[in-house]
Design a protein around this motif. Sequence first.
Motif, PDB file in Angstrom:
ATOM      1  N   GLU A  43      21.991   6.985  25.794  1.00 56.42           N
ATOM      2  CA  GLU A  43      21.586   6.234  24.606  1.00 56.42           C
ATOM      3  C   GLU A  43      22.752   5.413  24.041  1.00 56.42           C
ATOM      4  N   LEU A  44      23.931   5.987  24.048  1.00 53.06           N
ATOM      5  CA  LEU A  44      25.111   5.286  23.548  1.00 53.06           C
ATOM      6  C   LEU A  44      25.435   4.075  24.420  1.00 53.06           C
ATOM      7  N   SER A  45      25.372   4.257  25.715  1.00 54.14           N
ATOM      8  CA  SER A  45      25.619   3.135  26.631  1.00 54.14           C
ATOM      9  C   SER A  45      24.596   2.022  26.428  1.00 54.14           C
ATOM     10  N   ALA A  46      23.334   2.410  26.276  1.00 50.32           N
ATOM     11  CA  ALA A  46      22.288   1.412  26.055  1.00 50.32           C
ATOM     12  C   ALA A  46      22.505   0.676  24.734  1.00 50.32           C
ATOM     13  N   ALA A  47      22.877   1.404  23.695  1.00 46.22           N
ATOM     14  CA  ALA A  47      23.110   0.778  22.391  1.00 46.22           C
ATOM     15  C   ALA A  47      24.296  -0.184  22.449  1.00 46.22           C
ATOM     16  N   GLU A  48      25.338   0.184  23.178  1.00 50.12           N
ATOM     17  CA  GLU A  48      26.499  -0.703  23.312  1.00 50.12           C
ATOM     18  C   GLU A  48      26.133  -1.976  24.064  1.00 50.12           C
ATOM     19  N   LEU A  49      25.358  -1.833  25.144  1.00 50.90           N
ATOM     20  CA  LEU A  49      24.930  -3.016  25.899  1.00 50.90           C
ATOM     21  C   LEU A  49      24.002  -3.903  25.071  1.00 50.90           C
ATOM     22  N   HIS A  50      23.141  -3.280  24.290  1.00 46.98           N
ATOM     23  CA  HIS A  50      22.243  -4.051  23.427  1.00 46.98           C
ATOM     24  C   HIS A  50      23.038  -4.828  22.387  1.00 46.98           C
ATOM     25  N   LEU A  51      24.021  -4.181  21.775  1.00 52.94           N
ATOM     26  CA  LEU A  51      24.863  -4.863  20.794  1.00 52.94           C
ATOM     27  C   LEU A  51      25.611  -6.025  21.441  1.00 52.94           C
ATOM     28  N   LYS A  52      26.126  -5.817  22.635  1.00 52.36           N
ATOM     29  CA  LYS A  52      26.835  -6.887  23.345  1.00 52.36           C
ATOM     30  C   LYS A  52      25.919  -8.092  23.577  1.00 52.36           C
ATOM     31  N   ALA A  53      24.675  -7.831  23.972  1.00 50.89           N
ATOM     32  CA  ALA A  53      23.720  -8.912  24.207  1.00 50.89           C
ATOM     33  C   ALA A  53      23.371  -9.636  22.910  1.00 50.89           C
ATOM     34  N   VAL A  54      23.193  -8.880  21.837  1.00 56.85           N
ATOM     35  CA  VAL A  54      22.863  -9.487  20.546  1.00 56.85           C
ATOM     36  C   VAL A  54      24.030 -10.328  20.040  1.00 56.85           C
ATOM     37  N   LEU A  55      25.249  -9.822  20.175  1.00 56.53           N
ATOM     38  CA  LEU A  55      26.413 -10.602  19.751  1.00 56.53           C
ATOM     39  C   LEU A  55      26.515 -11.908  20.530  1.00 56.53           C
ATOM     40  N   LYS A  56      26.248 -11.849  21.825  1.00 54.25           N
ATOM     41  CA  LYS A  56      26.282 -13.064  22.642  1.00 54.25           C
ATOM     42  C   LYS A  56      25.231 -14.062  22.152  1.00 54.25           C
ATOM     43  N   LYS A  57      24.022 -13.559  21.848  1.00 61.58           N
ATOM     44  CA  LYS A  57      22.960 -14.433  21.349  1.00 61.58           C
ATOM     45  C   LYS A  57      23.330 -15.042  20.003  1.00 61.58           C
ATOM     46  N   VAL A  58      23.864 -14.233  19.094  1.00 57.32           N
ATOM     47  CA  VAL A  58      24.237 -14.723  17.771  1.00 57.32           C
ATOM     48  C   VAL A  58      25.330 -15.781  17.890  1.00 57.32           C
ATOM     49  N   ARG A  59      26.307 -15.531  18.748  1.00 58.41           N
ATOM     50  CA  ARG A  59      27.376 -16.520  18.954  1.00 58.41           C
ATOM     51  C   ARG A  59      26.818 -17.827  19.505  1.00 58.41           C
ATOM     52  N   ASN A  60      25.969 -17.721  20.516  1.00 59.71           N
ATOM     53  CA  ASN A  60      25.377 -18.929  21.107  1.00 59.71           C
ATOM     54  C   ASN A  60      24.522 -19.680  20.104  1.00 59.71           C
ATOM     55  N   ASP A  61      23.745 -18.946  19.312  1.00 59.32           N
ATOM     56  CA  ASP A  61      22.910 -19.591  18.302  1.00 59.32           C
ATOM     57  C   ASP A  61      23.756 -20.313  17.258  1.00 59.32           C
ATOM     58  N   SER A  62      24.877 -19.701  16.853  1.00 63.07           N
ATOM     59  CA  SER A  62      25.713 -20.336  15.836  1.00 63.07           C
ATOM     60  C   SER A  62      26.437 -21.550  16.391  1.00 63.07           C
ATOM     61  N   VAL A  63      26.824 -21.495  17.651  1.00 61.49           N
ATOM     62  CA  VAL A  63      27.473 -22.656  18.275  1.00 61.49           C
ATOM     63  C   VAL A  63      26.465 -23.786  18.428  1.00 61.49           C
ATOM     64  N   ASN A  64      25.263 -23.457  18.876  1.00 62.71           N
ATOM     65  CA  ASN A  64      24.228 -24.475  19.067  1.00 62.71           C
ATOM     66  C   ASN A  64      23.770 -25.086  17.750  1.00 62.71           C
ATOM     67  N   LYS A  65      23.846 -24.329  16.686  1.00 62.16           N
ATOM     68  CA  LYS A  65      23.429 -24.822  15.370  1.00 62.16           C
ATOM     69  C   LYS A  65      24.322 -25.985  14.924  1.00 62.16           C
ATOM     70  N   PHE A  66      25.605 -25.913  15.271  1.00 62.54           N
ATOM     71  CA  PHE A  66      26.559 -26.929  14.834  1.00 62.54           C
ATOM     72  C   PHE A  66      26.920 -27.907  15.945  1.00 62.54           C
ATOM     73  N   ASP A  67      26.220 -27.830  17.035  1.00 63.23           N
ATOM     74  CA  ASP A  67      26.481 -28.708  18.174  1.00 63.23           C
ATOM     75  C   ASP A  67      25.913 -30.090  17.875  1.00 63.23           C
ATOM     76  N   ILE A  68      26.765 -31.098  17.988  1.00 58.73           N
ATOM     77  CA  ILE A  68      26.338 -32.472  17.731  1.00 58.73           C
ATOM     78  C   ILE A  68      26.172 -33.187  19.071  1.00 58.73           C
ATOM     79  N   GLU A  69      25.029 -33.787  19.256  1.00 60.81           N
ATOM     80  CA  GLU A  69      24.775 -34.487  20.510  1.00 60.81           C
ATOM     81  C   GLU A  69      25.004 -35.957  20.374  1.00 60.81           C
TER      82      GLU A  69
END
Length: 69
Positions: A43-69
């Motif tokens: 359960e701990l390993s799964a929770a750590e992997l889930h957090l890692k995936a969520v952090l990656k998504k949050v980072r990508n979403d925040s970068v894309n939010k301010f991305d100017i094309e």
Amino acid sequence: MKYFKEYNFYDPLLTEALINLQVAKNQFDNASTPDMVDIAIYELSAAELHLKAVLKKVRNDSVNKFDIE
């Protein structure tokens, strides 16, 4: 989840992932038999992997939010 009010982030997925990690840590700390320890480790390993995936998504979403094309 009244015990986890210190987690109050903008993204509810991040809050949920941190709560799940804390719950998994508590289960590990309170495991009393070898089988319960094995389950807690899983359960701990799964929770750590889930957090890692969520952090990656949050980072990508925040970068894309301010991305100017």
